[in-house]
Write an enzyme that holds these catalytic residues in place. Sequence first.
Site, mmCIF file in Angstrom:
data_model
loop_
_atom_site.group_PDB
_atom_site.id
_atom_site.type_symbol
_atom_site.label_atom_id
_atom_site.label_comp_id
_atom_site.label_asym_id
_atom_site.label_seq_id
_atom_site.Cartn_x
_atom_site.Cartn_y
_atom_site.Cartn_z
ATOM 1 N N ARG A 94 -76.518 -31.398 76.837
ATOM 2 C CA ARG A 94 -77.288 -31.983 75.875
ATOM 3 C C ARG A 94 -78.361 -31.402 75.164
ATOM 4 O O ARG A 94 -78.785 -31.359 74.125
ATOM 5 C CB ARG A 94 -77.292 -33.334 76.271
ATOM 6 C CG ARG A 94 -78.141 -34.381 75.130
ATOM 7 C CD ARG A 94 -78.377 -35.758 75.433
ATOM 8 N NE ARG A 94 -79.038 -36.484 74.456
ATOM 9 C CZ ARG A 94 -79.059 -37.833 74.571
ATOM 10 N NH1 ARG A 94 -78.651 -38.657 75.397
ATOM 11 N NH2 ARG A 94 -79.671 -38.415 73.213
ATOM 12 N N ASN A 148 -68.889 -39.871 73.790
ATOM 13 C CA ASN A 148 -69.447 -39.367 72.560
ATOM 14 C C ASN A 148 -68.831 -38.161 72.565
ATOM 15 O O ASN A 148 -68.520 -37.158 73.379
ATOM 16 C CB ASN A 148 -70.670 -39.498 72.654
ATOM 17 C CG ASN A 148 -71.292 -40.782 72.012
ATOM 18 O OD1 ASN A 148 -70.735 -41.208 70.962
ATOM 19 N ND2 ASN A 148 -72.315 -41.453 72.393
ATOM 20 N N CYS A 170 -67.550 -47.871 69.973
ATOM 21 C CA CYS A 170 -68.835 -47.355 70.032
ATOM 22 C C CYS A 170 -69.626 -48.835 69.845
ATOM 23 O O CYS A 170 -69.183 -49.738 69.072
ATOM 24 C CB CYS A 170 -69.131 -46.602 68.650
ATOM 25 S SG CYS A 170 -70.918 -46.188 68.499
ATOM 26 N N ASP A 171 -70.782 -48.724 70.422
ATOM 27 C CA ASP A 171 -71.693 -50.024 70.870
ATOM 28 C C ASP A 171 -72.554 -50.018 69.608
ATOM 29 O O ASP A 171 -73.647 -51.099 69.496
ATOM 30 C CB ASP A 171 -72.407 -49.930 72.117
ATOM 31 C CG ASP A 171 -73.436 -48.824 72.330
ATOM 32 O OD1 ASP A 171 -73.112 -47.671 72.290
ATOM 33 O OD2 ASP A 171 -74.702 -49.350 72.462
ATOM 34 N N HIS A 201 -70.783 -43.740 63.765
ATOM 35 C CA HIS A 201 -72.032 -43.200 63.269
ATOM 36 C C HIS A 201 -71.935 -42.723 61.849
ATOM 37 O O HIS A 201 -73.009 -42.067 61.479
ATOM 38 C CB HIS A 201 -72.431 -42.026 64.315
ATOM 39 C CG HIS A 201 -72.462 -42.415 65.612
ATOM 40 N ND1 HIS A 201 -72.979 -41.535 66.493
ATOM 41 C CD2 HIS A 201 -72.587 -43.602 66.326
ATOM 42 C CE1 HIS A 201 -73.184 -42.220 67.756
ATOM 43 N NE2 HIS A 201 -72.857 -43.388 67.600
ATOM 44 N N TYR A 265 -77.675 -43.878 61.864
ATOM 45 C CA TYR A 265 -77.457 -42.596 62.063
ATOM 46 C C TYR A 265 -77.006 -41.710 60.647
ATOM 47 O O TYR A 265 -77.213 -40.648 60.824
ATOM 48 C CB TYR A 265 -75.864 -42.508 62.947
ATOM 49 C CG TYR A 265 -76.322 -42.664 64.412
ATOM 50 C CD1 TYR A 265 -76.525 -41.137 65.270
ATOM 51 C CD2 TYR A 265 -76.020 -43.760 65.010
ATOM 52 C CE1 TYR A 265 -76.621 -41.229 66.565
ATOM 53 C CE2 TYR A 265 -76.289 -43.954 66.333
ATOM 54 C CZ TYR A 265 -76.579 -42.574 67.004
ATOM 55 O OH TYR A 265 -76.755 -42.832 68.380
ATOM 56 N N ARG A 285 -84.941 -35.978 72.130
ATOM 57 C CA ARG A 285 -84.274 -36.901 72.563
ATOM 58 C C ARG A 285 -84.063 -36.769 74.131
ATOM 59 O O ARG A 285 -84.211 -37.917 74.758
ATOM 60 C CB ARG A 285 -83.283 -37.358 71.923
ATOM 61 C CG ARG A 285 -82.531 -38.599 72.276
ATOM 62 C CD ARG A 285 -83.427 -39.893 72.347
ATOM 63 N NE ARG A 285 -82.605 -41.237 72.998
ATOM 64 C CZ ARG A 285 -83.280 -42.002 73.663
ATOM 65 N NH1 ARG A 285 -84.783 -42.345 73.641
ATOM 66 N NH2 ARG A 285 -82.480 -43.011 74.416
#
Length: 442
Positions: A94, A148, A170-171, A201, A265, A285
């Site tokens: 990430r 994801n 997706c939440d 998103h 998003y 992030r």
Amino acid sequence: MTQKHSIVVAGGGSTFTPGIIGMLLDNLDRFPLRKIKLYDNDEKRQEVIGKALEILLKERHPEIDFVYTTDPKEGFTDVDFVLAQLRVGKYEMRDRDEKVPLKHGCIGQETCGPGGLAYGMRSIGGVLEILDYMEEYSPEAWMLNYSNPAAIVAEATRRLRPDSKIINICDMPIDLMYKMADMVGLKEWQELDFSYYGLNHFGWFTEITDKKGNDLMPQIKEHVSVNGFADGIGTSQHLDPSWVETFTKAKDVYALDPETIPNTYLKYYFYPDFVMEHTDPEHTRVDEVREGREKDVFGFCQNIIDKGTAEGVEIELDAHATYIVDLAIALAENTKERFLLIVENNGAIPNFDPTAMVEIPCLVGKNGIERINQGYIPQFQKGLMEQQVSVEKLVVEAWVEGSYQKMWQALTLSATVPSAKVAKELLDDLIEANKGYWPELN
């Protein structure tokens, strides 16, 4: 008597696992369990979370069998539901997803833009592997997948495992509905009825009402036009600065189409210049997550292990965990409840690609999903979605075919990349950064 279920959390070493297990335990009256398993291919990472939860379950629910394992056969045998939350490459990758694009003047985000495409190329194989384990050892089970980047993963499973019992979720829209409920004085997102369309998103709410049918959109629009979602944060006092900024920026995203309420998003596609100006390339992030959630969750688990007891400990319940429990109940109990899911369009949006994996409301029961038609969509959203869904399909084609050309096209087509030249330079760097994770591209 209601059937007792067996579940496995695939990605048991995730920081979200304690919240998911806590939510399951909090809902045993609605969704009784006989067995909980954790499965991960990272034994060391999972062990801390597994040991802590083992202590907690022995003290509070000794009637539930609990096991954590790295053995697929043990993990996926005799399960009714697979809750999949994979992060292939973990935070090390990430970090690269977020920081490599920044070196090329492009946004660095884990699901949007070049980083999201890189992550997608890693995630496809991981999700297919878990799906194949489920079908080998528990062929009647359902997989609830929230790994994801959900859009790319959903397109890959549509194309490569079209008959599998998988539901992609997706939440994020649910989190926004919590905030909108707070804006209008309601406590739970379930008190809202909604219409929504888009890609993961990448979508828009078109209707929000209460259960009596009262239109709440004017009141919500008034809030969003001034403060975005920031004044719907409610009791969440410990949000990272990047999220506060994202929720606030929604007011500018909303301004592009004040007839709808946007997914936050979209800021990465509409305002990449703003995102770049407000990004520290040395502290993105992923660094916030490492310093916050990662440290807190593993510290919480280690504390239980060190004390040898979970007495007096309360697990912080995650919003997306509630959604998963409700979805599992709908499948098990045939409730025909409405959920926002990522599904093949198949005419639900008549003027859009029927094979596109769109995010729309669906009714869920024991036989699966029933799409709710969202009607024709406006040219603005249609154009944006056609570009983005083409990006996602090209990534999956690149993975399937091992095609450098298709991946270069995907990056070039992304609204977050300024030119084919930058896209090619980015691709070469991403290939180097993802050695051992991506298929070989020729």
